[in-house]
Design a protein around this motif. Structure first.
Motif, PDB file in Angstrom:
ATOM      1  N   VAL A  60      73.105 -31.549 -19.096  1.00  0.00           N
ATOM      2  CA  VAL A  60      71.512 -32.433 -19.299  1.00  0.00           C
ATOM      3  C   VAL A  60      70.199 -31.287 -18.679  1.00  0.00           C
ATOM      4  CG1 VAL A  60      70.339 -34.342 -18.562  1.00  0.00           C
ATOM      5  CG2 VAL A  60      72.657 -34.570 -19.183  1.00  0.00           C
ATOM      6  N   LYS A  61      70.215 -31.180 -17.221  1.00  0.00           N
ATOM      7  CA  LYS A  61      69.362 -30.219 -16.851  1.00  0.00           C
ATOM      8  C   LYS A  61      69.318 -28.991 -17.601  1.00  0.00           C
ATOM      9  CE  LYS A  61      70.019 -31.933 -11.869  1.00  0.00           C
ATOM     10  NZ  LYS A  61      70.950 -30.701 -10.880  1.00  0.00           N
ATOM     11  N   LYS A  62      70.277 -28.657 -18.200  1.00  0.00           N
ATOM     12  CA  LYS A  62      70.129 -27.208 -18.401  1.00  0.00           C
ATOM     13  C   LYS A  62      69.758 -27.367 -20.306  1.00  0.00           C
ATOM     14  CE  LYS A  62      71.549 -24.013 -16.434  1.00  0.00           C
ATOM     15  NZ  LYS A  62      73.175 -23.189 -16.128  1.00  0.00           N
ATOM     16  N   GLY A  63      69.294 -28.460 -20.741  1.00  0.00           N
ATOM     17  CA  GLY A  63      68.886 -29.266 -22.144  1.00  0.00           C
ATOM     18  C   GLY A  63      69.328 -29.732 -23.167  1.00  0.00           C
ATOM     19  N   ILE A  64      70.638 -30.259 -22.611  1.00  0.00           N
ATOM     20  CA  ILE A  64      71.229 -30.258 -23.965  1.00  0.00           C
ATOM     21  C   ILE A  64      71.582 -32.108 -23.354  1.00  0.00           C
ATOM     22  CG2 ILE A  64      73.703 -31.644 -24.858  1.00  0.00           C
ATOM     23  CD1 ILE A  64      74.675 -28.036 -22.689  1.00  0.00           C
ATOM     24  N   PRO A  65      70.919 -32.919 -25.003  1.00  0.00           N
ATOM     25  CA  PRO A  65      71.002 -34.369 -24.370  1.00  0.00           C
ATOM     26  C   PRO A  65      72.333 -35.113 -24.032  1.00  0.00           C
ATOM     27  CG  PRO A  65      70.292 -33.481 -26.493  1.00  0.00           C
ATOM     28  CD  PRO A  65      70.527 -32.568 -25.910  1.00  0.00           C
ATOM     29  N   ARG A  66      72.232 -35.671 -23.467  1.00  0.00           N
ATOM     30  CA  ARG A  66      73.363 -36.684 -22.727  1.00  0.00           C
ATOM     31  C   ARG A  66      73.971 -37.505 -23.412  1.00  0.00           C
ATOM     32  NH1 ARG A  66      74.011 -38.071 -16.799  1.00  0.00           N
ATOM     33  NH2 ARG A  66      70.936 -37.642 -17.004  1.00  0.00           N
ATOM     34  N   GLU A  67      73.369 -37.825 -24.701  1.00  0.00           N
ATOM     35  CA  GLU A  67      74.554 -38.404 -25.769  1.00  0.00           C
ATOM     36  C   GLU A  67      75.329 -38.019 -26.341  1.00  0.00           C
ATOM     37  OE1 GLU A  67      70.119 -37.830 -27.484  1.00  0.00           O
ATOM     38  OE2 GLU A  67      70.864 -38.438 -25.589  1.00  0.00           O
ATOM     39  N   LYS A  68      74.396 -36.455 -26.366  1.00  0.00           N
ATOM     40  CA  LYS A  68      75.506 -35.786 -27.108  1.00  0.00           C
ATOM     41  C   LYS A  68      76.979 -34.701 -26.617  1.00  0.00           C
ATOM     42  CE  LYS A  68      72.647 -33.764 -30.493  1.00  0.00           C
ATOM     43  NZ  LYS A  68      71.868 -33.004 -31.392  1.00  0.00           N
ATOM     44  N   LEU A  69      77.401 -35.133 -25.456  1.00  0.00           N
ATOM     45  CA  LEU A  69      77.897 -34.385 -24.641  1.00  0.00           C
ATOM     46  C   LEU A  69      79.139 -35.574 -24.322  1.00  0.00           C
ATOM     47  CD1 LEU A  69      75.514 -33.431 -21.278  1.00  0.00           C
ATOM     48  CD2 LEU A  69      76.239 -31.753 -23.066  1.00  0.00           C
ATOM     49  N   ARG A  70      80.421 -35.137 -24.540  1.00  0.00           N
ATOM     50  CA  ARG A  70      81.863 -35.309 -24.061  1.00  0.00           C
ATOM     51  C   ARG A  70      82.544 -34.494 -23.441  1.00  0.00           C
ATOM     52  NH1 ARG A  70      79.247 -38.342 -27.012  1.00  0.00           N
ATOM     53  NH2 ARG A  70      79.118 -39.516 -28.550  1.00  0.00           N
ATOM     54  N   PRO A  71      82.747 -35.268 -21.512  1.00  0.00           N
ATOM     55  CA  PRO A  71      84.190 -34.371 -21.062  1.00  0.00           C
ATOM     56  C   PRO A  71      85.395 -34.656 -21.343  1.00  0.00           C
ATOM     57  CG  PRO A  71      83.068 -36.933 -20.425  1.00  0.00           C
ATOM     58  CD  PRO A  71      82.688 -36.182 -21.758  1.00  0.00           C
ATOM     59  N   TYR A  72      85.265 -33.920 -22.568  1.00  0.00           N
ATOM     60  CA  TYR A  72      87.501 -34.231 -23.069  1.00  0.00           C
ATOM     61  C   TYR A  72      87.843 -33.321 -22.253  1.00  0.00           C
ATOM     62  CZ  TYR A  72      85.494 -37.420 -26.545  1.00  0.00           C
ATOM     63  OH  TYR A  72      85.072 -38.321 -26.954  1.00  0.00           O
ATOM     64  N   GLY A  73      87.349 -32.374 -22.065  1.00  0.00           N
ATOM     65  CA  GLY A  73      88.131 -31.110 -21.577  1.00  0.00           C
ATOM     66  C   GLY A  73      88.527 -29.887 -22.690  1.00  0.00           C
ATOM     67  N   ILE A  74      89.609 -28.833 -22.067  1.00  0.00           N
ATOM     68  CA  ILE A  74      89.148 -27.654 -22.842  1.00  0.00           C
ATOM     69  C   ILE A  74      90.998 -27.655 -23.225  1.00  0.00           C
ATOM     70  CG2 ILE A  74      89.729 -25.300 -23.550  1.00  0.00           C
ATOM     71  CD1 ILE A  74      87.725 -25.180 -20.156  1.00  0.00           C
ATOM     72  N   PRO A  75      90.945 -27.573 -24.823  1.00  0.00           N
ATOM     73  CA  PRO A  75      91.834 -27.770 -25.794  1.00  0.00           C
ATOM     74  C   PRO A  75      93.077 -26.514 -25.424  1.00  0.00           C
ATOM     75  CG  PRO A  75      89.793 -27.375 -27.189  1.00  0.00           C
ATOM     76  CD  PRO A  75      89.919 -27.249 -25.998  1.00  0.00           C
ATOM     77  N   VAL A  76      94.750 -26.816 -25.081  1.00  0.00           N
ATOM     78  CA  VAL A  76      95.174 -25.746 -24.439  1.00  0.00           C
ATOM     79  C   VAL A  76      96.346 -25.963 -25.675  1.00  0.00           C
ATOM     80  CG1 VAL A  76      94.610 -25.169 -22.406  1.00  0.00           C
ATOM     81  CG2 VAL A  76      96.347 -27.015 -22.810  1.00  0.00           C
ATOM     82  N   LYS A  77      97.122 -25.010 -25.997  1.00  0.00           N
ATOM     83  CA  LYS A  77      98.833 -24.855 -26.181  1.00  0.00           C
ATOM     84  C   LYS A  77      99.202 -26.107 -26.003  1.00  0.00           C
ATOM     85  CE  LYS A  77      98.722 -21.503 -29.457  1.00  0.00           C
ATOM     86  NZ  LYS A  77      99.660 -19.918 -29.817  1.00  0.00           N
ATOM     87  N   SER A  78     100.424 -27.341 -26.602  1.00  0.00           N
ATOM     88  CA  SER A  78     100.719 -28.465 -26.342  1.00  0.00           C
ATOM     89  C   SER A  78     102.353 -28.042 -25.328  1.00  0.00           C
ATOM     90  CB  SER A  78     101.814 -29.210 -27.858  1.00  0.00           C
ATOM     91  OG  SER A  78     102.120 -27.916 -28.091  1.00  0.00           O
ATOM     92  N   ILE A  79     102.651 -26.557 -25.525  1.00  0.00           N
ATOM     93  CA  ILE A  79     103.259 -26.000 -24.178  1.00  0.00           C
ATOM     94  C   ILE A  79     103.065 -26.672 -23.066  1.00  0.00           C
ATOM     95  CG2 ILE A  79     103.581 -24.312 -24.450  1.00  0.00           C
ATOM     96  CD1 ILE A  79     106.342 -23.243 -25.237  1.00  0.00           C
ATOM     97  N   PHE A  80     101.735 -26.365 -22.938  1.00  0.00           N
ATOM     98  CA  PHE A  80     101.521 -26.332 -21.122  1.00  0.00           C
ATOM     99  C   PHE A  80     101.584 -27.436 -21.094  1.00  0.00           C
ATOM    100  CE2 PHE A  80      99.648 -22.282 -22.823  1.00  0.00           C
ATOM    101  CZ  PHE A  80     100.187 -21.360 -22.053  1.00  0.00           C
TER     102      PHE A  80
END
Length: 380
Positions: free
Chosen positions: A163-183
């Motif tokens: 948000v401080k860097k300028g991205i609108p808060r309503e557009k942010l989703r804290p979902y993580g980073i995708p990794v393959k299912s095996i992990f």
């Protein structure tokens, strides 16, 4: 729904996250494709981008460029950076590719395609839902000049920074980073998986502690000095498995220098990383966003080694602060930390618990839900 996932060959993390998300989409019957953005310019551009990245990371150039980029990004107001204008040049080719192939959603795992998508949105020429997928635990330079529909953040504690860097808060989703299912699969039986490793790679004593050392897809880091320190502190009481990636020169050098030690093994590129993580007691790795997330998802104790200056420095700090790794550039201390994580059950359990508390196991599902919601809203 049909999804285009745009990556770029400047580090394997972007590609790995892209492939992990594509794997998930295919598993639920959704059409998806991963494309290297530079291929829209030409194969020579793809090769050059990769070469420049590798050169910069093996020198001090990457850190210098990252700092310069951050300074330029901070100084910008309404003007756009050279990064934006460079990627704007191929946005029409990208538009044609999206339209001709019927993609209804575009996921950008790199800043370059995010800039091109922004240019298309400004022209009113993008009908697809657009998402930016962060693959590091920090808000990267130039992200504030992009205008995508949503931004997938690796952790909720990064929202305020974004948000401080300028991205609108309503557009942010804290979902993580995708990794393959095996992990995300439960850890295999230790005895069984170690026997599999012995069959795959050669004999290692299954009764010893196993140290796994990873240096990224191109074999970065100070593996030689770290192995010397491990042998100094532990001798032959541990097994050391080094994964050198595609760096055949490094592997040859390590095999020559440590060939006389039966408890030291140097491997090249392998697709059995998840199996090695299940077999090992502790992982030494440079703090790449994707590789660190894979290890934390596997619940293996992590010692973060020297980062490539820039995003990896932030990744190491984030993981260390949240108890998901031990991070230091001091090699003797790295090895002592590995010993504590191996032989101190409470220390190991605390780190594994922190990893479980901070890594989302449903990242791909959550991103897909966001895309489906966007598609349903457009159809109403």
């Amino acid at each position: 729904m049909k999804v285009l996932i745009l990556s770029c060959s400047t580090g394997e993390g972007h590609n790995s996250a892209s492939k992990a998300y594509m794997e998930y989409l295919h598993s639920i019957g959704v059409e998806a494709e991963v494309k290297d953005t530079m291929s829209l310019v030409g194969q020579s551009a793809t090769n050059k981008a990769s070469e420049i990245y590798l050169f910069s990371t093996r020198t001090k150039l990457f850190g210098m460029v990252y700092k310069a980029g951050a300074a330029i990004s901070e100084a910008m107001d309404s003007s756009k950076s050279p990064v934006y204008y460079a990627n704007k040049l191929y946005c029409e080719r990208l538009h044609d590719y999206i339209e001709e192939n019927g993609f209804t959603a575009v996921v950008c795992a790199h800043i370059f395609p995010a800039e091109a998508i922004t240019a298309l949105k400004r022209k009113g020429k993008l009908n697809a839902t657009s998402i930016f997928l962060m693959t590091d635990y920090t808000c990267i330079p130039f992200i504030k000049e992009t205008e995508l529909d949503y931004y997938i953040v690796p952790h909720s504690h990064l929202i305020e920074e974004c948000v401080k860097k300028g991205i609108p808060r309503e557009k942010l989703r804290p979902y993580g980073i995708p990794v393959k299912s095996i992990f995300h699969n439960p850890k295999a039986d230790r005895t069984e998986v170690r026997n599999q490793c012995i069959l795959e790679f050669g004999y290692m004593d299954p009764q010893k502690k196993w140290f796994l050392m990873m240096s990224g897809s191109m074999g970065f880091g100070h593996l030689q000095d770290t192995v010397k320190e491990i042998l100094k502190q532990f001798g032959d009481r541990v097994e050391v498995i080094m994964v050198c990636g595609n760096n055949t020169e490094l592997r040859t050098k390590l095999m020559k220098n440590f060939g006389g030690h039966s408890n030291v093994m140097a491997l090249g590129f392998t697709d059995k990383v998840a199996m090695l993580m299940d077999a090992c007691d502790v992982l030494f790795t440079k703090p790449g966003g994707l590789s660190s997330t894979e290890a934390a998802a596997k619940h293996i104790p992590i010692v973060h080694t020297s980062p490539i200056p820039g995003c990896e420095t932030c990744n190491a700090l984030f993981f260390h602060y949240h108890g998901m790794s031990y991070a230091t550039t001091d090699i003797p201390e790295q090895v002592r930390a590995a010993g504590r994580l191996c032989f101190d059950e409470s220390c190991r359990d605390a780190m594994i618990s922190a990893q479980a508390a901070n890594i989302n196991t449903q990242t791909c599902r959550d991103i897909t839900g966001l895309l489906l919601d966007g598609e349903n809203n457009e159809n109403q």
